[in-house]
Design a protein around this motif. Structure first.
Motif, mmCIF file in Angstrom:
data_model
loop_
_atom_site.group_PDB
_atom_site.id
_atom_site.type_symbol
_atom_site.label_atom_id
_atom_site.label_comp_id
_atom_site.label_asym_id
_atom_site.label_seq_id
_atom_site.Cartn_x
_atom_site.Cartn_y
_atom_site.Cartn_z
ATOM 1 N N VAL A 257 0.837 -1.206 0.000
ATOM 2 C CA VAL A 257 0.000 0.000 0.000
ATOM 3 C C VAL A 257 0.870 1.252 0.000
ATOM 4 O O VAL A 257 0.664 2.173 -0.820
ATOM 5 N N ASP B 274 -8.446 6.125 8.406
ATOM 6 C CA ASP B 274 -8.272 5.309 7.200
ATOM 7 C C ASP B 274 -7.165 4.281 7.371
ATOM 8 O O ASP B 274 -7.262 3.164 6.844
ATOM 9 N N THR B 275 -6.101 4.647 8.095
ATOM 10 C CA THR B 275 -5.023 3.675 8.334
ATOM 11 C C THR B 275 -5.549 2.493 9.143
ATOM 12 O O THR B 275 -5.295 1.330 8.799
ATOM 13 N N ILE C 66 -7.898 0.387 6.988
ATOM 14 C CA ILE C 66 -7.168 -0.462 6.050
ATOM 15 C C ILE C 66 -6.610 -1.689 6.758
ATOM 16 O O ILE C 66 -6.687 -2.820 6.248
ATOM 17 N N LYS D 37 -9.551 -4.041 7.590
ATOM 18 C CA LYS D 37 -10.034 -4.721 6.392
ATOM 19 C C LYS D 37 -9.055 -5.799 5.936
ATOM 20 O O LYS D 37 -9.462 -6.874 5.478
ATOM 21 N N TYR E 42 -4.764 -3.532 -2.379
ATOM 22 C CA TYR E 42 -3.781 -2.491 -2.058
ATOM 23 C C TYR E 42 -3.955 -1.247 -2.930
ATOM 24 O O TYR E 42 -3.609 -0.128 -2.511
ATOM 25 N N HIS F 152 -6.749 0.839 -1.317
ATOM 26 C CA HIS F 152 -6.271 1.387 -0.052
ATOM 27 C C HIS F 152 -5.251 2.498 -0.271
ATOM 28 O O HIS F 152 -5.241 3.501 0.452
ATOM 29 N N THR G 125 -7.093 5.631 -1.162
ATOM 30 C CA THR G 125 -7.662 6.279 0.015
ATOM 31 C C THR G 125 -6.628 7.160 0.713
ATOM 32 O O THR G 125 -6.887 8.330 1.045
#
Length: 248
Positions: A38, A193-194, A197, A200, A208, A211, A214
């Motif tokens: 990512v 968001d971290t 990710i 998830k 990836y 992500h 994002t």
């Protein structure tokens, strides 16, 4: 605001030492490998975005057209199944180039005023991203996901503020309130968001490219706002210097 205060309070109470920084036991090896992909993809997107800004400086291509092209590439990317990695990666790079071209006019203005402001804004954004993203990794799983609702409300508030300023006209002070609020919201999204990710990925979502998109969106949103704030401060500083010279 209490939610953001709790974030910083919990981090200050943590034992921030070298052993803590090495503690990724909550993140499985598979998720760690996913995060590497990512962040590597994110770096590629940032390079592509810088190339897009360079294209604008040379050919002046940035504007509404590149903005719509960026949105179109993102929508196209989202519609393609995850197993078509090469095509989705290419669309991510294309959207990053268009995003860079769209931000190009602001970057060109910063270069004309003071190139050091551009460098400082990028370094500041990178440091903020590293700190908040790292804090999210070291925190307990799902600890800050609850901030997502608060941040969504912040985005809605930003949209209403922008709508109101468009209809009724906005002052500089009103614009800066919108900028600072947006900065606070998207810095919060770096954390949320971290963790989202990571969660998830633990559940088997190893997309990836999505992500990285994002995090790229968060990074650019924060960078643009920091750059605007620094440009405004630089302009005010130059204006004070000119007034002082005239008075002398």
């Amino acid at each position: 605001m209490d939610a953001f205060a709790s974030f910083f309070d919990s981090q200050s109470r943590s034992s921030w030492n070298y052993d803590t920084l090495k503690n990724f036991r909550q993140i499985s090896p598979i998720v760690q490998a996913h995060l590497k992909r990512v962040y590597l993809t994110l770096c590629c997107a940032l390079v592509a975005s810088a190339f897009g800004a360079y294209l604008h400086i040379i050919w002046n291509i940035g504007g509404y057209l590149t903005t719509f092209a960026c949105f179109g590439a993102i929508i196209w990317l989202q519609s393609i199944p995850p197993y078509q990695e090469q095509k989705r990666f290419s669309l991510l790079m294309a959207s990053a180039v268009f995003e860079g071209a769209s931000v190009g006019p602001l970057i060109d203005l910063a270069i004309q005023i003071d190139p050091s402001v551009l460098v400082a804004a990028f370094v500041g954004t990178a440091l903020a991203f590293a700190c908040f993203s790292g804090a999210a990794m070291l925190a307990r799983r799902r600890e800050y996901l609850y901030l997502g609702g608060l941040l969504s409300s912040g985005v809605s508030m930003l949209l209403w503020l922008h709508f109101a300023s468009t209809i009724f006209g906005g002052s500089t002070a009103f614009f800066m309130i919108e900028i600072y609020l947006g900065l606070l919201v998207f810095v919060g999204y770096m954390v949320v968001d971290t963790q989202d990710i990571i969660e998830k990925a633990h559940l088997g979502d190893l997309d990836y490219v999505k992500h990285a998109l994002t995090l790229f969106t968060d990074f650019v949103a924060v960078f643009v706002r920091i750059l605007i704030i620094m440009l405004k401060n630089s302009a005010e500083k130059d204006e004070r210097k000119k007034k002082k010279k005239r008075n002398d």
